[in-house]
Design a protein around this motif. Structure first.
Motif, PDB file in Angstrom:
ATOM      1  N   TYR A  65      -1.599 -20.896   7.700  1.00 50.79           N
ATOM      2  CA  TYR A  65      -2.439 -20.155   8.643  1.00 50.79           C
ATOM      3  C   TYR A  65      -3.879 -20.100   8.139  1.00 50.79           C
ATOM      4  CZ  TYR A  65      -3.993 -16.309  11.661  1.00 50.79           C
ATOM      5  OH  TYR A  65      -4.666 -15.534  12.570  1.00 50.79           O
ATOM      6  N   LEU A  66      -4.043 -19.779   6.845  1.00 48.13           N
ATOM      7  CA  LEU A  66      -5.397 -19.718   6.280  1.00 48.13           C
ATOM      8  C   LEU A  66      -6.072 -21.072   6.405  1.00 48.13           C
ATOM      9  CD1 LEU A  66      -4.994 -17.676   2.992  1.00 48.13           C
ATOM     10  CD2 LEU A  66      -6.284 -17.046   5.005  1.00 48.13           C
ATOM     11  N   SER A 100       4.983 -14.445  10.075  1.00 50.08           N
ATOM     12  CA  SER A 100       4.898 -14.639   8.624  1.00 50.08           C
ATOM     13  C   SER A 100       3.564 -15.265   8.237  1.00 50.08           C
ATOM     14  CB  SER A 100       6.046 -15.521   8.138  1.00 50.08           C
ATOM     15  OG  SER A 100       6.084 -16.717   8.884  1.00 50.08           O
ATOM     16  N   ALA A 101       2.569 -15.115   9.118  1.00 50.53           N
ATOM     17  CA  ALA A 101       1.296 -15.786   8.868  1.00 50.53           C
ATOM     18  C   ALA A 101       0.386 -15.007   7.935  1.00 50.53           C
ATOM     19  CB  ALA A 101       0.572 -16.055  10.186  1.00 50.53           C
ATOM     20  N   LEU A 102       0.765 -13.758   7.620  1.00 51.44           N
ATOM     21  CA  LEU A 102      -0.111 -12.937   6.795  1.00 51.44           C
ATOM     22  C   LEU A 102       0.392 -12.929   5.355  1.00 51.44           C
ATOM     23  CD1 LEU A 102      -0.407 -10.031   9.345  1.00 51.44           C
ATOM     24  CD2 LEU A 102      -2.130 -11.754   8.854  1.00 51.44           C
ATOM     25  N   ASN A 103      -0.552 -12.989   4.433  1.00 51.73           N
ATOM     26  CA  ASN A 103      -0.194 -12.972   3.012  1.00 51.73           C
ATOM     27  C   ASN A 103       0.539 -11.671   2.677  1.00 51.73           C
ATOM     28  OD1 ASN A 103      -0.046 -13.071   0.273  1.00 51.73           O
ATOM     29  ND2 ASN A 103      -2.231 -13.360  -0.074  1.00 51.73           N
ATOM     30  N   SER A 125       7.115   2.507   6.325  1.00 54.00           N
ATOM     31  CA  SER A 125       6.631   3.240   7.492  1.00 54.00           C
ATOM     32  C   SER A 125       6.287   2.227   8.566  1.00 54.00           C
ATOM     33  CB  SER A 125       5.396   4.059   7.114  1.00 54.00           C
ATOM     34  OG  SER A 125       4.415   3.199   6.588  1.00 54.00           O
ATOM     35  N   ALA A 126       6.526   2.590   9.806  1.00 53.63           N
ATOM     36  CA  ALA A 126       6.318   1.615  10.873  1.00 53.63           C
ATOM     37  C   ALA A 126       4.921   1.714  11.447  1.00 53.63           C
ATOM     38  CB  ALA A 126       7.339   1.838  11.985  1.00 53.63           C
ATOM     39  N   TYR A 167       0.113  -3.254   4.341  1.00 55.27           N
ATOM     40  CA  TYR A 167       0.610  -4.585   3.992  1.00 55.27           C
ATOM     41  C   TYR A 167       1.441  -5.105   5.155  1.00 55.27           C
ATOM     42  CZ  TYR A 167      -0.796  -3.850  -0.821  1.00 55.27           C
ATOM     43  OH  TYR A 167      -1.531  -3.646  -1.953  1.00 55.27           O
ATOM     44  N   ASN A 172       0.977 -15.091  -5.529  1.00 56.98           N
ATOM     45  CA  ASN A 172       2.351 -14.894  -5.088  1.00 56.98           C
ATOM     46  C   ASN A 172       3.332 -15.704  -5.920  1.00 56.98           C
ATOM     47  OD1 ASN A 172       1.400 -13.190  -3.162  1.00 56.98           O
ATOM     48  ND2 ASN A 172       1.438 -14.690  -1.512  1.00 56.98           N
ATOM     49  N   ARG A 187       6.963  -1.538  -3.497  1.00 55.24           N
ATOM     50  CA  ARG A 187       6.507  -0.181  -3.221  1.00 55.24           C
ATOM     51  C   ARG A 187       7.063   0.322  -1.905  1.00 55.24           C
ATOM     52  NH1 ARG A 187       0.363  -0.942  -3.963  1.00 55.24           N
ATOM     53  NH2 ARG A 187       1.078  -2.962  -4.714  1.00 55.24           N
ATOM     54  N   VAL A 188       7.089  -0.557  -0.890  1.00 52.24           N
ATOM     55  CA  VAL A 188       7.609  -0.145   0.405  1.00 52.24           C
ATOM     56  C   VAL A 188       9.083   0.194   0.288  1.00 52.24           C
ATOM     57  CG1 VAL A 188       8.092  -0.902   2.729  1.00 52.24           C
ATOM     58  CG2 VAL A 188       5.925  -1.458   1.691  1.00 52.24           C
ATOM     59  N   ILE A 220       4.296  -6.207   5.456  1.00 55.99           N
ATOM     60  CA  ILE A 220       5.695  -5.782   5.521  1.00 55.99           C
ATOM     61  C   ILE A 220       5.833  -4.416   6.165  1.00 55.99           C
ATOM     62  CG2 ILE A 220       5.726  -4.714   3.246  1.00 55.99           C
ATOM     63  CD1 ILE A 220       8.547  -5.791   2.944  1.00 55.99           C
ATOM     64  N   GLU A 221       4.735  -3.660   6.214  1.00 59.05           N
ATOM     65  CA  GLU A 221       4.797  -2.321   6.797  1.00 59.05           C
ATOM     66  C   GLU A 221       4.674  -2.339   8.321  1.00 59.05           C
ATOM     67  OE1 GLU A 221       2.783   0.785   4.103  1.00 59.05           O
ATOM     68  OE2 GLU A 221       1.746  -1.076   3.646  1.00 59.05           O
ATOM     69  N   TYR A 258       4.402 -19.265  13.891  1.00 58.92           N
ATOM     70  CA  TYR A 258       5.003 -18.407  12.867  1.00 58.92           C
ATOM     71  C   TYR A 258       4.160 -17.149  12.641  1.00 58.92           C
ATOM     72  CZ  TYR A 258       1.539 -21.283  10.548  1.00 58.92           C
ATOM     73  OH  TYR A 258       0.382 -21.946  10.242  1.00 58.92           O
ATOM     74  N   THR A 283       1.168 -10.130  -0.009  1.00 61.36           N
ATOM     75  CA  THR A 283       0.717  -9.277  -1.104  1.00 61.36           C
ATOM     76  C   THR A 283      -0.744  -8.828  -0.960  1.00 61.36           C
ATOM     77  OG1 THR A 283       0.172 -11.197  -2.434  1.00 61.36           O
ATOM     78  CG2 THR A 283       2.342 -10.266  -2.750  1.00 61.36           C
ATOM     79  N   LEU A 318     -11.072 -13.651   4.215  1.00 60.32           N
ATOM     80  CA  LEU A 318     -11.104 -14.835   5.074  1.00 60.32           C
ATOM     81  C   LEU A 318     -12.493 -15.016   5.690  1.00 60.32           C
ATOM     82  CD1 LEU A 318      -9.683 -17.123   6.625  1.00 60.32           C
ATOM     83  CD2 LEU A 318      -9.017 -15.436   8.320  1.00 60.32           C
ATOM     84  N   TYR A 344      -4.488 -17.162  -3.287  1.00 58.47           N
ATOM     85  CA  TYR A 344      -3.377 -16.402  -2.717  1.00 58.47           C
ATOM     86  C   TYR A 344      -2.042 -16.971  -3.192  1.00 58.47           C
ATOM     87  CZ  TYR A 344      -6.178 -13.648   0.581  1.00 58.47           C
ATOM     88  OH  TYR A 344      -7.041 -12.744   1.143  1.00 58.47           O
ATOM     89  N   ASP A 369       3.951 -20.170   5.242  1.00 54.92           N
ATOM     90  CA  ASP A 369       3.254 -19.956   6.508  1.00 54.92           C
ATOM     91  C   ASP A 369       1.871 -19.363   6.317  1.00 54.92           C
ATOM     92  OD1 ASP A 369       5.276 -21.014   7.955  1.00 54.92           O
ATOM     93  OD2 ASP A 369       6.238 -19.106   8.429  1.00 54.92           O
ATOM     94  N   TYR A 370       1.753 -18.381   5.403  1.00 59.19           N
ATOM     95  CA  TYR A 370       0.445 -17.734   5.285  1.00 59.19           C
ATOM     96  C   TYR A 370      -0.603 -18.712   4.764  1.00 59.19           C
ATOM     97  CZ  TYR A 370       1.341 -17.235   0.299  1.00 59.19           C
ATOM     98  OH  TYR A 370       1.611 -17.500  -1.005  1.00 59.19           O
ATOM     99  N   LEU A 430       1.983  -5.286  -8.724  1.00 59.96           N
ATOM    100  CA  LEU A 430       1.649  -6.610  -8.188  1.00 59.96           C
ATOM    101  C   LEU A 430       2.156  -6.838  -6.781  1.00 59.96           C
ATOM    102  CD1 LEU A 430       2.302  -8.906 -11.277  1.00 59.96           C
ATOM    103  CD2 LEU A 430       0.127  -8.461 -10.185  1.00 59.96           C
ATOM    104  N   ASP A 431       3.346  -6.327  -6.478  1.00 57.88           N
ATOM    105  CA  ASP A 431       3.985  -6.705  -5.224  1.00 57.88           C
ATOM    106  C   ASP A 431       4.190  -5.482  -4.332  1.00 57.88           C
ATOM    107  OD1 ASP A 431       5.418  -7.682  -3.162  1.00 57.88           O
ATOM    108  OD2 ASP A 431       6.851  -8.797  -4.383  1.00 57.88           O
ATOM    109  N   PRO A 432       3.425  -5.391  -3.256  1.00 61.30           N
ATOM    110  CA  PRO A 432       3.534  -4.219  -2.380  1.00 61.30           C
ATOM    111  C   PRO A 432       4.929  -4.076  -1.792  1.00 61.30           C
ATOM    112  CG  PRO A 432       2.299  -5.961  -1.313  1.00 61.30           C
ATOM    113  CD  PRO A 432       2.470  -6.367  -2.745  1.00 61.30           C
ATOM    114  N   ARG A 433       5.683  -5.164  -1.723  1.00 62.37           N
ATOM    115  CA  ARG A 433       6.998  -5.076  -1.101  1.00 62.37           C
ATOM    116  C   ARG A 433       7.928  -4.161  -1.875  1.00 62.37           C
ATOM    117  NH1 ARG A 433       7.215 -11.446  -0.197  1.00 62.37           N
ATOM    118  NH2 ARG A 433       6.052 -11.250  -2.106  1.00 62.37           N
TER     119      ARG A 433
END
Lengths: 316, 330
Positions: free
Chosen positions: B226-227, A98-101, B329-330, A145, B244, B322-323, A147-148, A95, A103, A113, B240, B222-223, B317-320
């Motif tokens: 992963y951690l 989606s492995a990165l936090n 931006s890619a 982030y 969230n 803001r995007v 999502i970018e 995955y 926020t 980390l 974390y 998932d995050y 709080l939530d960058p999403r």
């Protein structure tokens, strides 16, 4: 020194009973080796990869030992295992997208980390930057982030993060599954590059896509219904497969330069057995064209040629 | 960013206009006549009644056609004039509301914020301790599911009647005059404790349950896995996850802050606490158009302000979010 796995058994607890996802897997991965691990969905290949690093609450370690670089990994004990994770054995998960936090800025997440693992992140800054450039990412991604980033960028970021502490063994779990073919090629080349640069010493690449493994791996292991069917150097396995399952699997791959107008690509008839109540003896015998009475006994996984092991009565 | 808040402000402006209009309409569609009920409460000589009706109708502007009343409403609203209370014999509505407002805010803001904070903390702890999850969380369920009225009465009965620790009703003792003295402050606090406690208990359960479920969900994300696979200590993973998981709780907080008056209605009635809720009930019972309008206007403004604050908090709080504003931006 490499990895040695002996008779590993990992079951999933379900209400209906234990699902025997790994039922006696014995395999060795030499230092510097990239081993491809292939098989159908549900054959236990991802379970194998995961159980080397993180056995979660649904999984149960029933038996078997895992020795990496001469150290026995306490795979059943999550807390004791924590110290070995990342530094000795690491994973690029299935995955990765989606492995990165979501926020946290990526750079900050990496710093946190590393600090939590007792590594000063300032010391690794230059190396991190170098490796990001190596996979074609600008340093600026550290300020972004997740999502970018595009899916492919996230995948590469995760590849860099997972290998940052130069683990001895890296497990790459289905990392090309969600990518288009050209990106798949780039990702598999990066894996080889990581090994050649010494970021990781040995690697297990888990996938259902044998054609990817052909480009990446030194050796190929084929899994069927919770057990290893065959393991050999990649060329040899593709040219001279011994296990009937391997043969059928390879014959069902499309070949370059061959037109499939008259003959259709053959599949393997039947379906893999349920691992809740697997059949006794060879697990492939219900679908195997060669099966007879002797197959009711479980075939041992034995070396028939140097580096070529197979679990089939008919192959020896 | 500016476009985002510009659009938000426009939406809030429209919402305010529509809500204020509905707010003006509803009391006028209630059956009955406020002036009649005002007169019926007083001993008025029968021959004086028509004159008084005419006088009061002119005073409150009720003799004009409806559309005129509506325009007058906006005209005076923009001048900060909410009209005069019929039930409080012509005192300006603003004055009546401002007298009650500190009690409501003083009760609800600490109750909501503290229960939110404590509930989130507790829920997060309960999510990873089995005994807390099994033993204490059911109490949360019971508290938040019990009829609030009953719970408040139980609190009043146990702490007020049986143990006699706190006074049962009122905002302060009738023997005291509001003043800046220690005696009054202590008395005010003693009257405040029980209504606060009852509100805190009920809301605490709800927050704790919500947070527990969110944390369990986030720890399986998932995050988090992963951690964990990279050997991060559970402290970091939980930090974390908490951050969230708190995002939906922030939205819940906005809604809760918005319904500040409605939430305190029952509390204020049970404990006879002199806040907006009690005032609202009196306004309804007396068909006091202007007071009712004024109170609802405060509710609307409160809801909008709370939501706007949460919009800002979310951006932080939530960058999403803001995007989403800048198109990414890619």
């Amino acid at each position: 020194m490499g990895l040695e796995v002996t008779d590993l058994r990992v079951y999933y607890r379900t209400l209906a009973g234990d699902v025997k996802a790994l039922d006696g897997v014995t395999v060795a991965v030499a230092e510097g080796e990239i081993m491809g691990l292939a098989g159908e969905s549900g054959c236990g290949k991802s379970t194998f990869g995961n159980s080397l690093i993180r056995i979660d609450g649904r999984m149960r370690h029933v038996g078997g030992r895992v020795i990496l670089d001469g150290i026995e990994l306490p795979i059943a004990d999550g807390d004791a295992m924590r110290e070995f994770r990342y530094k000795l054995v690491s994973i690029i998960p299935q995955y990765a997208m989606s492995a990165l936090n979501p926020t946290r800025r990526i750079g900050r997440m990496i710093d946190e980390l590393l600090e939590s693992r007792g590594v000063r992140h300032q010391e690794l800054r230059t190396e991190l930057r170098r490796r990001l450039l190596l996979v074609g990412l600008p340093e600026a991604v550290l300020g972004r982030y997740p999502i970018e980033l595009s899916g492919g960028m996230k995948q590469r970021v995760v590849m860099v993060i997972s290998t940052l502490l130069d683990p001895s063994l890296l497990i790459a779990d289905e990392i090309t599954s969600a990518l288009d073919v050209s990106t798949q090629k780039a990702v598999s080349q990066t894996l080889v590059q990581f090994r050649d640069e010494g970021f990781v010493r040995s690697m297990i690449v888990v996938t259902h896509d044998v054609s990817i493994l052909y480009q990446v791996s030194d050796t190929l292991a084929i899994m069927y219904a919770g057990r290893l069917a065959e393991k050999a150097p990649t060329e040899e396995l593709m040219e001279r497969p011994l296990h009937p399952y391997t043969r059928l699997l390879i014959s069902s791959l499309p070949e370059m330069g061959v037109r499939f107008e008259e003959e259709r690509l053959a599949g393997i008839p039947g379906a893999p057995p349920s691992l809740l109540n697997p059949p006794t003896g060879c697990r492939f015998r219900t679908r195997c064209p060669l099966a007879d009475a002797v197959c009711e006994e479980q075939p041992p996984f034995v070396e028939v040629a140097p580096g070529h092991a197979v679990a089939c009565w008919k192959a020896t | 960013m500016r476009r985002y808040f510009g659009r938000k402000l426009l939406i809030y402006g429209l919402t305010f206009f529509v809500a204020a209009t509905i707010n003006w309409m509803i009391p006028r569609f209630m059956p009955g006549d406020p002036v009649q009920s005002l007169l019926s409460r007083h001993q008025v000589a029968p021959e004086a009644v028509p004159h008084l009706i005419a006088y009061y109708n002119a005073l409150f502007g009720l003799d004009q056609p409806l559309w005129q009343q509506y325009l007058n409403f906006w005209g005076s609203l923009l001048n900060g004039d909410l009209g005069r209370s019929v039930y409080q014999s012509g005192r300006p509505v603003t004055e009546v509301i401002l007298a009650a407002l500190p009690y409501t805010l003083g009760l609800l803001i600490p109750a909501i914020l503290l229960s939110w904070w404590a509930g989130n903390k507790f829920g997060a702890i309960a999510a990873r301790r089995r005994y807390l999850d099994n033993a204490v969380l059911p109490i949360g369920y019971i508290l938040s599911a019990a009829p609030y009225m009953w719970l408040a009465i139980m609190v009043a009965w146990i702490l007020g009647s049986v143990l006699r620790i706190f006074p049962i009703s009122g905002g302060y003792s009738y023997a005291l005059e509001p003043s800046l003295t220690w005696a009054f402050a202590v008395d005010l606090f003693a009257h405040w404790v029980m209504p606060f406690l009852s509100l805190f208990m009920v809301m605490f359960g709800g927050w704790a349950i919500g947070m527990r479920n969110m944390i369990i969900y986030e720890l399986d994300a998932d995050y988090s896995r992963y951690l964990d696979a990279l050997g991060a200590p559970s402290g970091l993973v939980r930090r974390y996850a908490f951050r969230n998981a708190v995002l939906p709780q922030v939205t819940g907080l906005a809604l809760q802050l918005g319904v500040i008056v409605a939430g305190a209605l029952v509390t204020e009635i049970v404990f006879s606490y002199p806040g907006l809720g009690k005032l609202l009930l009196a306004a309804v019972q007396n068909e006091d158009y202007f007071l009712l309008q004024g109170i609802f206007l405060f509710v609307i403004i409160g809801t909008l302000i709370a939501n706007f604050l949460v919009d800002i908090a979310y951006v932080l709080l939530d960058p999403r979010t803001r995007v989403g504003m800048s198109g990414g931006s890619a």
